[in-house]
Design an enzyme around this catalytic site. Sequence first.
Site, PDB file in Angstrom:
ATOM      1  N   SER A   1       0.814  -1.219   0.000  1.00  0.00           N
ATOM      2  CA  SER A   1       0.000   0.000   0.000  1.00  0.00           C
ATOM      3  C   SER A   1       0.846   1.267   0.000  1.00  0.00           C
ATOM      4  CB  SER A   1      -0.933   0.010   1.213  1.00  0.00           C
ATOM      5  OG  SER A   1      -0.184   0.055   2.415  1.00  0.00           O
TER       6      SER A   1
ATOM      7  N   LYS B   1       0.786   4.572   6.945  1.00  0.00           N
ATOM      8  CA  LYS B   1       0.200   5.379   5.875  1.00  0.00           C
ATOM      9  C   LYS B   1       0.723   6.802   5.988  1.00  0.00           C
ATOM     10  CE  LYS B   1      -2.758   2.271   4.254  1.00  0.00           C
ATOM     11  NZ  LYS B   1      -2.012   1.145   4.832  1.00  0.00           N
TER      12      LYS B   1
END
Lengths: 406, 121
Positions: free
Chosen positions: B39, B76
């Site tokens: 990701s 993230k």
Amino acid sequence: MFSLVHCPDFFVQCERIFRPELKDKILVISSNQSSEDSRVIACSPQARALGFMPGDRCCDLAELIRHHSVILSEPNYELYADLSARFIRSLTLLNPTTSAYAYDCCFVKLNRIEADSLVKTLKQWLGLSFVVALAPNQTLTGLACHAAQQFDEYQSVVDLCHHQERKALLSRISITDIHGINKITAAQLNKINIGTALELSETSKARIRRYTSPMVEQIAIELAGLRDSELEIGVGISEPVSTIVNTVDGCSLADLKIALKTMLNDAVGRLQTAQAACKSITVCAHISPLNACAPSYQHTLSTSLSKPNSSSNAIQTLAFGLLERLWNESYHYVALQLKLEGLPVAETKQLGLFAEQPRPYKNLGSAIPVVLETRFRSQACDTQRIRRPSSSLAPTTRWSDVLRVS
Amino acid sequence: MNMISTCDDYSESTEALDLNQLCIQHPTATYFVRASGDSMLDAGIHCDDILVVDRSLSARDGDIVVASLDHSFTVKKLELGQQTRLVPMNNCDQDYQATIIHDSSIFDVFGVVTYVVHAIR
């Protein structure tokens, strides 16, 4: 003034840092889960409220565990040891007067404003919540930490330096919650209508001494807020010097030895925590300056050890020898001072990313099960040895166990 | 001239380069985590990379952070604007979507990622 920085429920907090799913769960850390002799090692505040206590057998609490969906977790001593080392190093970095007392608490010198900032910084760096207790002596700092855990209105910094705050807290503390007062002593005090810490602090010394011991009298003096003040914290953990001054009130050598023995236990404990051996002992007996029959002077004797020694018996023998040489039956003593100088400890190093480095507290992981085992023996429990769990995770010290994030 | 004695003048004062000194500014507040998934490929974070995470830094807008969201950890990019968001960095895979942090979310920043260790052999 004493300032104690303490991490309440240390093992539980350590577990929750890397397992956030445990944050709101009732958590009990227990040993030997695969055996019938599984015991509670530590528990969260919610578990304590349900009645779990360290040392309890888990099989006796099976129904409670089932009914309240209590989570049982194996202990991770490597993780606890690493986080303890980080705590002590962080605190030493932020405040060089830090003196490690135990794996989850340290004495430092700081004021109220510094305490607030310290708690916030440690929380950010380590993810652990701390309590700072500010008080004139050790007994009151212990009670301040207890208050922060037990009473919701006390936040992370508890300041007992002022008389009104002290009085308000002491009236709510039972004498059984005071460190140093066991059930037998509590029963003796109850007989003379002393049930709270406030009542103990307001009772005359002579009355306390008549029914209990000089040690309890000393506790009462400290509860009243008198300064145990000359305990000097060694600078950092690399220069351990332990100095204690206690007030005494008497002439008998036996009484002075009892007071000195209590001081020795404290001072030797501090040196041992700092992994230092004693290299010299100084005993000083203070005579009342108001004593018209004797000159006012401080009589001091010291001895250096030919070989540094960490044995408490050896140190006690030497300290008693000094006291016997100082003591004179004609004098009325009002204070004793004890100073132990220790050898500096070796530097320790943080684990590195790229190099094999020695573990800073490599023995702490093996020390923790031994400490807990001693406690279990004193509760007349089974003497089965606590095995180090094979399934424990070490996300800060083993590459195979580091946290995975996606 | 004796070359060995010339070098001897420096041998005690020089130290080998230490990657710990480069990558770890606050040892007591630094932890290592291992990345999984892809990701964050556009940030140079591959599966099995080691991330150096510094808890002592206050997370700023645009920082790559390890955070705990609803009881699980994730890495993230953090966006702090009118809304707080955790944003993946992989433009090739449209399945990854930004997560908006609501007041009701159980959210905590564990630390800021400062270095990525990627093995290429």
